[in-house]
Design an enzyme around this catalytic site. Sequence first.
Site, short mmCIF file in Angstrom:
data_model
loop_
_atom_site.label_atom_id
_atom_site.label_comp_id
_atom_site.label_asym_id
_atom_site.label_seq_id
_atom_site.Cartn_x
_atom_site.Cartn_y
_atom_site.Cartn_z
N VAL A 9 0.85 -1.19 0.00
CA VAL A 9 0.00 0.00 0.00
C VAL A 9 0.88 1.24 0.00
CG1 VAL A 9 -1.87 1.23 1.17
CG2 VAL A 9 -1.72 -1.27 1.34
N SER A 10 0.81 2.01 -1.08
CA SER A 10 1.56 3.26 -1.16
C SER A 10 0.61 4.41 -0.95
CB SER A 10 2.25 3.38 -2.52
OG SER A 10 1.29 3.52 -3.55
N THR A 11 1.13 5.64 -1.02
CA THR A 11 0.30 6.82 -0.77
C THR A 11 -0.76 7.00 -1.84
OG1 THR A 11 1.95 8.17 -1.91
CG2 THR A 11 2.11 8.04 0.48
N THR A 12 -0.57 6.41 -3.03
CA THR A 12 -1.53 6.56 -4.11
C THR A 12 -2.20 5.24 -4.45
OG1 THR A 12 0.18 6.18 -5.79
CG2 THR A 12 -0.23 8.45 -5.12
#
Length: 210
Positions: A9-12
């Site tokens: 899970v990344s910021t985007t």
Amino acid sequence: MKTILYARVSTTDQTLDHQKTQAEQAGFVIDDVVSDHGVSGVSTRLRERPEGKRLFDMLRTGDTLVVRWVDRLGRDYADVTKTIREFMERGVIVRTVINNMTFDGATKDPVQMAVRDALIGFMAATAQANHEATKASQRAGIDAAKADKKKYLGRKPSYDRKALDAVLSMIEVGTNGTSEIAKATGLTRQTVIRIKQDPAKANTILSAWE
């Protein structure tokens, strides 16, 4: 034998809960979830990610590793194929939520092995190509936004980057209708329809406002 979901899970990217829900909707019964947050899948090998290391320690022969797509398992074509083959050699079955692909090292039939290995290579190459296409699209959107920054930007979009990525991900999976996507993202059906009709335009508009 366990079924373990690995999520990055990344910021985007999609949220962890969303990825788990997608897997369960696809019919997987998840025993455990391992997730890395804020880690780039392009620059960091799975073994070098904090929870990626734990994943290698957890998996045992007969276990099933579930990922949303093969791009979660490596940085690029070579890294993804190497990782999948390593898991198969350890007796771990790798399955994807998107398209329900299964990579199992148990088969000894040479024809089946050849088909499986060719499919792994194709999926890994597709994942890398999709990533590069997304980056190119984002760069194009940013460049267009900079070129037009002195012009009136029009109405501000009702979605942010996180919501847009979530919509595009659900469209890619193809198992969610417009109403389901709208409910999951909090957007209106009309907004989801506009994004579906022209994803590139939706990205360009958002990039301009960003």
